[in-house]
Design a protein around this motif. Sequence first.
Motif, PDB file in Angstrom:
ATOM      1  N   TYR A   1      12.614  25.297  72.664  1.00  0.00           N
ATOM      2  CA  TYR A   1      13.977  24.843  72.399  1.00  0.00           C
ATOM      3  C   TYR A   1      14.027  23.323  72.530  1.00  0.00           C
ATOM      4  CZ  TYR A   1      15.089  29.755  73.444  1.00  0.00           C
ATOM      5  OH  TYR A   1      15.127  31.125  73.463  1.00  0.00           O
ATOM      6  N   LEU A   2      14.665  22.671  71.565  1.00  0.00           N
ATOM      7  CA  LEU A   2      14.827  21.221  71.592  1.00  0.00           C
ATOM      8  C   LEU A   2      16.309  20.888  71.745  1.00  0.00           C
ATOM      9  CD1 LEU A   2      12.425  20.107  68.712  1.00  0.00           C
ATOM     10  CD2 LEU A   2      11.909  20.458  71.110  1.00  0.00           C
ATOM     11  N   ALA A   3      16.622  19.961  72.643  1.00  0.00           N
ATOM     12  CA  ALA A   3      18.006  19.563  72.884  1.00  0.00           C
ATOM     13  C   ALA A   3      18.055  18.090  73.248  1.00  0.00           C
ATOM     14  CB  ALA A   3      18.630  20.404  73.993  1.00  0.00           C
ATOM     15  N   HIS A   4      19.179  17.458  72.938  1.00  0.00           N
ATOM     16  CA  HIS A   4      19.371  16.056  73.299  1.00  0.00           C
ATOM     17  C   HIS A   4      19.937  15.919  74.701  1.00  0.00           C
ATOM     18  CE1 HIS A   4      19.822  15.437  68.720  1.00  0.00           C
ATOM     19  NE2 HIS A   4      18.587  15.144  69.083  1.00  0.00           N
ATOM     20  N   SER A   5      20.825  16.837  75.064  1.00  0.00           N
ATOM     21  CA  SER A   5      21.519  16.723  76.336  1.00  0.00           C
ATOM     22  C   SER A   5      22.034  18.094  76.741  1.00  0.00           C
ATOM     23  CB  SER A   5      22.680  15.723  76.230  1.00  0.00           C
ATOM     24  OG  SER A   5      23.487  15.761  77.389  1.00  0.00           O
ATOM     25  N   MET A   6      22.213  18.300  78.043  1.00  0.00           N
ATOM     26  CA  MET A   6      22.841  19.532  78.516  1.00  0.00           C
ATOM     27  C   MET A   6      24.304  19.587  78.105  1.00  0.00           C
ATOM     28  SD  MET A   6      20.485  21.293  79.895  1.00  0.00           S
ATOM     29  CE  MET A   6      21.411  22.562  80.736  1.00  0.00           C
ATOM     30  N   ASP A   7      24.883  18.456  77.714  1.00  0.00           N
ATOM     31  CA  ASP A   7      26.252  18.468  77.211  1.00  0.00           C
ATOM     32  C   ASP A   7      26.372  19.287  75.940  1.00  0.00           C
ATOM     33  OD1 ASP A   7      27.002  16.859  79.301  1.00  0.00           O
ATOM     34  OD2 ASP A   7      26.854  14.985  78.155  1.00  0.00           O
ATOM     35  N   ASP A   8      25.267  19.421  75.183  1.00  0.00           N
ATOM     36  CA  ASP A   8      25.298  20.269  73.989  1.00  0.00           C
ATOM     37  C   ASP A   8      25.630  21.710  74.360  1.00  0.00           C
ATOM     38  OD1 ASP A   8      24.581  18.026  72.593  1.00  0.00           O
ATOM     39  OD2 ASP A   8      22.449  18.526  72.529  1.00  0.00           O
ATOM     40  N   LEU A   9      25.076  22.168  75.473  1.00  0.00           N
ATOM     41  CA  LEU A   9      25.348  23.538  75.917  1.00  0.00           C
ATOM     42  C   LEU A   9      26.718  23.646  76.563  1.00  0.00           C
ATOM     43  CD1 LEU A   9      21.884  24.506  77.456  1.00  0.00           C
ATOM     44  CD2 LEU A   9      22.673  24.735  75.100  1.00  0.00           C
TER      45      LEU A   9
END
Length: 521
Positions: free
Chosen positions: A411-419
Amino acid sequence: MSVITRTAQLIRGPGRGGVDNGESGDAAGNLPQSVAAAASSAAPRRDDPLAEMRKRPAPPARGRAVPGGGRDHHIGSTAVWQGTTNQLAGLYPFVGGAGSRVRGVPIGRNIHTHEPVGMHPGDWLGEGIVASSGIWCQAQPGVGKSAFAKRLGLGLVAMGWRLFVPADIKGEYTALVTELDGSAVAIGRGRDGVNPLDPGPLHQILATVPSGRQREALRESIRARQTALLESLLQLELGRAPTTVERNVLSRGIDLAVAATEDGQATIPDVLAVLDQAPDTLIGAARVSGDRERYYGLTREVLAALDLLCVGPLRGIFDRKSTVRLDPASPAVSLDISALDEETDDVVAAAMLCSWAWGASMVEARQAGAGSNLLWLQDEFWRVLRAEPGLVERSDRMTRLNRHKGIASLYLAHSMDDLHAVRTAEDRAKAQGIASRCAIHVYGGMPANELPSLATTLSTPEAEMLASWQSAGTWVPGHRHPGRGLLLLKVGERAGLPVRMRLAPSETRLYDTDRAFRPAA
């Protein structure tokens, strides 16, 4: 003189009445008992310059109380000095290893010890280093997050694994998949179309499996994927979860639509037509006692939502039979939906759900056949999670691939704010659980205010290191970003491995995501 007398004289030696002719042993007249002793006795003797000193007893710790004896009235404590490995490498060239192994895909070198660091989720799982094969990678844009994913995918393909990118929303994996002689499918208007209800290779396997439990298991697996997908698409269009009656009618409608086809590849318009015809089977499933008007009253919104999937923004993409067939034995597969990148989140989420479902059926077909290990790469998946409430659980159920199938999810994400951007607290908790279930965490540079929300615990030096990587320290152009290519590998509570990843020239060409900003040649 007889031989016996001569021998006795040699044995007795000159000190006992014998004759000394130069062949005797030591000064006491003893004969050498071995060849080495004889050789040493024959060798010329050398004076030992330290013989007198060796006869003396060892000096005490404070030295001897005599002139020149080095006497000291006490022994003081020694000062402790510290320095970096660069400063003291010449004085103390001792290296303390980080404990990592090279085995696996070479990610880079440890920035402290310069040891090469490798990663292999399957090998780590088999040897008990991790408890699951999930990988969570989080970093700011432009510091090497996608380069890490591509490096890992490329290396695992070289080791016999398969790479699968189910929804490439930016089209950035097409070059790599093509280089690996894989299948890169471009989906969109004027491009290829994919039928999300297409069982794909599973239908071919189903035709070769004799009747029995395995055949029924494959059939139920196909049906479960199709039902879960249509329920998720309906949720996007309705803005709510389907009711129990709507779900029951929908699943029966899928069965009737599939049974009416010759190749088992029903489409969404086929399901819509069956529901609109309202056969007795669906009337009975709605529990309306044969009242067709009441049936249409209960299913009117479902019919309108399915109709919108066929004539709305997704028209011509997921409402027809598949125009392409994928080879399950292909080393790499990607479904490029970059043509829809500028659409609304609902449209992108629907496209990603369809791509995931179609890809999952291909993965299950692979497992039912060859059983090869596979890296499932999910990028930008947060766009599905925040589209509608309840989609977190549905997407997780559709794409959760158990480790016993030999699949590692990245899984690729920029920030936990995305979740945290999902709409309900329940969905936020479930989205957080997706990151927490991953046993391997890979972090790049990020602001200090994001560090407390990470899904794993960092030590104070690790947190300070990640914060120092997040921005350049100067406005002077041409300076390299301090966090470019720097990653921290974390597994559980173990000390993280800070790694510097350097790309080969061929990788620089394949992984370049800033091509649009470069001047044309």
